[in-house]
Design a protein around this motif. Structure first.
Motif, mmCIF file in Angstrom:
data_model
loop_
_atom_site.group_PDB
_atom_site.id
_atom_site.type_symbol
_atom_site.label_atom_id
_atom_site.label_comp_id
_atom_site.label_asym_id
_atom_site.label_seq_id
_atom_site.Cartn_x
_atom_site.Cartn_y
_atom_site.Cartn_z
ATOM 1 N N GLU A 155 0.826 -1.216 0.000
ATOM 2 C CA GLU A 155 0.000 0.000 0.000
ATOM 3 C C GLU A 155 0.851 1.254 0.000
ATOM 4 O O GLU A 155 0.444 2.302 -0.518
ATOM 5 C CB GLU A 155 -0.939 -0.025 1.201
ATOM 6 N N GLU A 198 -10.176 1.222 -10.704
ATOM 7 C CA GLU A 198 -10.244 1.373 -9.255
ATOM 8 C C GLU A 198 -11.268 0.430 -8.633
ATOM 9 O O GLU A 198 -11.036 -0.156 -7.566
ATOM 10 C CB GLU A 198 -10.579 2.820 -8.903
ATOM 11 N N ASP A 202 -10.330 -2.459 -5.872
ATOM 12 C CA ASP A 202 -10.948 -2.497 -4.549
ATOM 13 C C ASP A 202 -11.639 -3.835 -4.304
ATOM 14 O O ASP A 202 -11.544 -4.410 -3.211
ATOM 15 C CB ASP A 202 -11.961 -1.356 -4.412
#
Length: 493
Positions: A155, A198, A202
């Motif tokens: 991350e 995105e 996710d």
């Protein structure tokens, strides 16, 4: 004057480097196998550092065999085993674990969880792919789930993710890139925008900070370092798309089938995205820099040449892969024996990770010759499974099939393939078309070749195999094959 384009082919079982001349001929080739690592049943891994060292070795050998230096090389292109997934430290450049190979099935339960109530087609509209153990995205998620500290580093952008093209490009140039064909095999890229999505990231649980830059398949990316210092690095294609490119299947409706570790049938659909209703994949075929992407329908089979390797390495029935033909010629037919090589489940058109390999129809009459023939025939039968699905999805009546890859030198297999499909099977003079595709993509980018038409002019036929089998025999054998496939399913509870 530059004489060659270099092509690096990082495959499932080996890495190769070839030098391709202006006429599309392979002037030299060097190859080195790497270890296949099986930590548990259904798990398959590779040592990425071993692969990196092997690539350095084969590049130097390919140059040395013709006395070439980097001044003789116009560009270098890359093709690679797709979906095989690796994480490494951006700071040290060292892998955090072995690469998880495309055949690996450890993500089966995770894929079912990710499917939730929508099942395996949850992301198909955006990606063209089912949720399956084959693809890279769930492999990344699985690795991050094993180590909270690793996820935190990912991350923060400290961990790099790549399929093997990204790993090779990183070591060759220092650039952190993947091309559209490889990105389209991750379940993380939108097929229309050609960008990481995105919502997909996710849903699958992959941080965007760990993803490489997506580039066209043919276009200058950077200058290479050792062992090709100063040479433009100008092309990347996943291996099956490279074979399509190397077979000059540039027109919509052109198709090829590659017989390697697995077996992969691709049909060029041009700029049109064709959605599959019969278990095939919609994927990016290639993109030339500055142009729209070209798409393909694909039928992916996990085990083809790997079945012959299994006879050699696991059963030790043969000492080398080419001996399988002699063994198969000891008998006139398969003796009623059928081999379903679902070692990693079944891929297209079934997508069943609960399937496992079986041998059906054994009697006291069966010999090792019948088993060898059944192993070869399983590749042809699996190709018919995806061929029929391809015709149904595309509406194109394919009258011929171009073939390539290491197994096409086997005349027994090629004749049986023509018989089972009831179409002409056409073998090119240069059957190793993955390296040609990588070379063509790079050479086109730097003007070594001027156009796709020039590339197409290099294609030459070696032999056409014409169907000879009685139609009643063909359909009876295929019916028995499908019975065997049915019995392979549901083995893993």
């Amino acid at each position: 004057m530059v004489s060659y384009v270099a092509a690096i082919d990082q495959g499932t079982t080996s890495s190769r480097c070839a030098l391709v001349d202006h006429h599309g001929r392979i002037a030299s080739m060097a190859q080195r196998e790497h270890d296949q690592i099986y930590p548990q049943p259904g798990w398959v891994e590779h040592d990425a550092e071993e692969i990196r060292a092997n690539i350095d070795l084969v590049v130097r050998k390919a140059l040395g065999s013709v006395g070439a230096t980097t001044t003789d090389i116009a560009a270098v292109g890359l093709t690679n085993q797709r979906e095989t997934t690796l994480l490494w430290s951006r700071e040290t450049g060292r892998p955090v674990s072995n690469a998880i190979v495309w055949q690996d099935v450890r993500t089966a339960e995770l894929c079912r969880t990710l499917g939730s109530d929508e099942g395996p087609d949850r992301f198909r509209a955006q990606t063209g792919l089912p949720l399956a153990t084959y693809f890279a995205g769930p492999k990344v998620r699985w690795l991050l789930d094993q180590d909270a500290a690793l996820r935190s580093r990912a991350e923060d952008g400290e961990i790099a993710f790549g399929t093997m093209d990204t790993w090779v490009a990183w070591n060759l140039t220092g650039e952190y890139v993947t091309d559209v064909t490889n990105a389209s095999r991750t379940l993380l890229m939108d097929l229309e925008s050609l960008a990481w999505d995105e919502g997909l990231l996710d849903a699958i649980g992959v941080p965007q900070a760990m993803l490489p830059r997506i580039v066209p398949s043919s276009g200058v990316i950077a200058e290479a370092a050792e062992p090709l210092p100063g040479v433009p690095f100008a092309g990347i294609l996943g291996d099956q798309q490279a074979a399509l490119f190397g077979q000059a299947c540039f027109a919509p409706g052109a198709a090829k089938n590659t017989y390697g570790t697995g077996c992969f049938l691709l049909l060029n659909t041009g700029e049109q995205l064709v959605r599959s209703d019969h278990g095939l994949l919609t994927t990016v075929a290639y993109q030339v820099a500055g142009e729209a992407p070209r798409y393909a329908l694909e039928g992916s089979v996990a085990i083809a040449g790997a079945g012959v390797q299994w006879l050699r390495d696991n059963l030790q029935m043969i000492e080398s892969a080419d001996q399988v033909s002699d063994l198969a010629l000891e008998v006139e037919d398969n003796g009623g024996v059928y081999f379903v090589p679902a070692f990693s489940g079944l891929f297209a058109p079934w997508w069943r990770d609960d399937a496992r390999g079986i041998i059906a129809g054994l009697t006291r009459y069966a010999t090792r010759g019948h088993l060898a023939r059944a192993v070869l025939e399983s590749t042809a039968f699996q190709t018919r499974d995806v061929f029929d699905a391809m015709v149904s999805d595309s509406g194109i009546d394919l009258a011929t099939l171009k073939v390539d890859g290491g197994m096409v030198v086997n005349d027994i297999l090629m004749q049986f393939q023509a018989d089972v499909l009831d179409v002409d099977v056409v073998r090119p003079k240069i059957s190793e078309t993955t390296v040609l595709g990588a070379a063509y993509a790079a050479g086109l980018a730097v003007g070594f070749w001027e156009s796709l038409d020039e590339l197409a002019s290099h294609w030459e036929e070696d032999r056409t195999f014409v169907p000879k089998m009685d139609p009643a025999v063909r359909e009876r054998q295929y019916h028995d094959w499908r019975r065997a496939v049915d019995r392979s399913m549901g083995w893993v509870e």
